[in-house]
Design a protein around this motif. Structure first.
Motif, mmCIF file in Angstrom:
data_model
loop_
_atom_site.group_PDB
_atom_site.id
_atom_site.type_symbol
_atom_site.label_atom_id
_atom_site.label_comp_id
_atom_site.label_asym_id
_atom_site.label_seq_id
_atom_site.Cartn_x
_atom_site.Cartn_y
_atom_site.Cartn_z
ATOM 1 N N ALA A 67 0.846 -1.184 0.000
ATOM 2 C CA ALA A 67 0.000 0.000 0.000
ATOM 3 C C ALA A 67 0.886 1.240 0.000
ATOM 4 O O ALA A 67 1.964 1.249 0.617
ATOM 5 N N PHE A 68 0.422 2.277 -0.685
ATOM 6 C CA PHE A 68 1.166 3.518 -0.848
ATOM 7 C C PHE A 68 0.252 4.700 -0.516
ATOM 8 O O PHE A 68 -0.972 4.594 -0.602
ATOM 9 N N VAL A 69 0.867 5.832 -0.188
ATOM 10 C CA VAL A 69 0.133 7.077 0.008
ATOM 11 C C VAL A 69 0.742 8.147 -0.886
ATOM 12 O O VAL A 69 1.968 8.283 -0.977
ATOM 13 N N VAL A 70 -0.129 8.906 -1.555
ATOM 14 C CA VAL A 70 0.307 10.044 -2.355
ATOM 15 C C VAL A 70 0.425 11.262 -1.451
ATOM 16 O O VAL A 70 -0.434 11.504 -0.595
ATOM 17 N N GLY A 71 1.494 11.995 -1.595
ATOM 18 C CA GLY A 71 1.681 13.198 -0.789
ATOM 19 C C GLY A 71 2.611 14.167 -1.474
ATOM 20 O O GLY A 71 2.955 14.000 -2.648
#
Length: 455
Positions: A112-116
């Motif tokens: 899982a990844f988060v865009v920031g």
């Protein structure tokens, strides 16, 4: 008086940093990989064995060789599934193509990844009390360290549960002051009792005061006195605190003798004190003394990169051994908006520990229910001709979103608050329904919009 106005004594060191769209790895079966990141300055392809995040980071059997393509254009990140075997998920929904914004969660394979948004490179956070990998946490730790050894009073601001007392404790530890860290809740006791607790009293000061008592101010000499929830302080206590912060003098209850304090003062508030000043509930001169240096602790929903590291630290503390989190639980934690912030995350993880077998935490029925409760709207709406927004893990349909936006004069922030979701999530819902929030005006709702689907 504007509480957010820059203070001449406070150095703002982040304004000149260039931030770029960034993809951060936030869940991985090998916890050592969490925090790997890459800048989205060109099309990035995530797939099994790809080296965009370092050698071996993406060696995941559930990833296709070319799984998903990611491209940033301004603040919007486009995601396109490349015919993967196991699918691409944005915000919990399987997608062929989608747009993502700051804080959105991308799940592919076991990862899982988060865009920031972050600098192209920065020193990863590394702190014994504050767990995480986000740039927001790195800035917070930098703020703490920059003022820790100063004598300036520090006001720590943030929502309930974000960890304001942890920040105050870290300030004390890094200050190298030889005295103790002493905390008091300014709204937790009646005035008479609180004055005695804070300043002490002499024998005979009141009925039952048989002997002198040392107060918390004296106990914090050469250390730190933490004034928690100072926004709840009564008018009488505010007067006493003003004198203490201004002259570093106080008088024990029943005494005619002034004493001096060598404590360093920190304070915390979950309410905006400038608004309290405007309403007459808080003294402007006291606020001026408090905000010599201000540290804002960001809410957990704005730094999702830190959710799994915090959860792992809590679980390890609870179980007494290195813990792991199953993917189903990890993704569920990442998708929660955490209205109660780190305090709520800690409670969920501790419950998961109680139901775990060994050191591996899974998504039990009880934990799932608790997460769903945190995702529900915080309050129901009473709006004529509009059903209450009782959506739990489900998108409102297009016509409802249009009605509510029109009723709120197009205010996306207010609607997100009503629905109990982050603005990023609401923007994604609006985009999926074909709604341009900038085109919404007050008045009769227009027809149109697509039906929402379950997340």
């Amino acid at each position: 008086m504007d509480e957010t106005a820059p203070d001449p004594l406070q150095v703002h060191g982040h304004s000149g940093i260039a931030l770029v769209p960034t993809l951060t790895l936030v869940y991985h079966p090998d916890t050592r990989r969490i925090g790997a990141r890459c800048a989205l300055e060109e099309v990035v392809v995530i797939g099994r064995g790809a080296g965009v995040m370092g050698v071996g980071v993406l060696d995941d059997d559930l990833l296709s060789r070319q799984h998903v393509a990611i491209e940033a254009r301004g603040s919007v990140v486009s995601v396109r599934d490349l015919g993967s075997r196991n699918g691409t998920f944005v915000g919990g929904d399987r997608v062929e193509a989608a747009t993502m914004r700051d804080g959105d969660v991308l799940a592919v394979g076991s990862l899982a990844f988060v865009v920031g948004f972050a600098p192209r490179s920065f020193a990863p956070p590394n702190d014994p009390l504050l767990a995480g990998v986000s740039f927001a946490l790195a800035r917070l730790i930098e703020d703490i360290r920059s003022v820790a050894r100063e004598d300036a009073t520090v006001l720590v601001r943030g929502e309930t549960g974000v960890g304001k007392e942890v920040v105050a404790r870290r300030l004390h530890e890094l200050s190298e002051r030889r005295g103790a860290f002493v905390a008091i809740n300014c709204g937790g006791l009646p005035d008479g009792v609180l004055a005695s607790e804070l300043f002490g009293h002499v024998a005979g000061a009141f009925s039952g005061a048989g002997k002198d008592r040392t107060g918390l101010v004296e106990a914090a000499n050469a250390g730190t006195l933490f004034l928690d929830e100072i926004g709840d302080a009564s008018p009488q206590l505010q007067v006493s605190l003003l004198r203490l912060l201004q002259d570093r003098e106080y008088r024990p209850v029943g005494s005619s003798q002034l004493k001096r304090s060598d404590a360093r003062f920190t304070a915390a508030s979950h309410v905006r004190l400038d608004a309290a000043v405007a309403s007459g509930a808080f003294r402007e001169d006291l606020l001026a003394r408090l905000r010599r240096w201000v540290i804002d602790v960001p809410p957990l929903r704005t730094r999702r990169e830190d959710i799994i590291p915090i959860a792992l630290r809590v679980a390890t503390e609870k179980l007494g051994t290195s813990a792991k989190i199953e993917r189903s639980l990890g993704v569920a934690l990442l998708l929660c908006d955490w209205p109660d912030n780190v305090r709520g995350l800690r409670a969920i993880v501790e419950n998961a520990c109680l139901e775990s077998e060994g050191a591996v935490l899974g998504l039990s029925a009880r934990v799932r229910q608790q997460l769903e409760e945190r995702s529900a709207p915080r309050e129901q709406l009473e709006v004529s001709n509009v059903d209450p927004a009782i959506y739990k893990k489900r998108r409102p349909d297009g016509p409802y979103l249009i009605k509510r936006l029109a009723a709120l004069d197009g205010n996306v922030k207010e609607l997100a608050s009503e629905l109990g979701v982050a603005r990023n999530t609401l923007y994604r819902w609006l985009h999926a329904a074909g709604i341009d929030p900038g085109a919404i005006r007050p008045g009769p709702p227009v027809a149109g919009g697509a039906e929402g689907t379950k997340k």
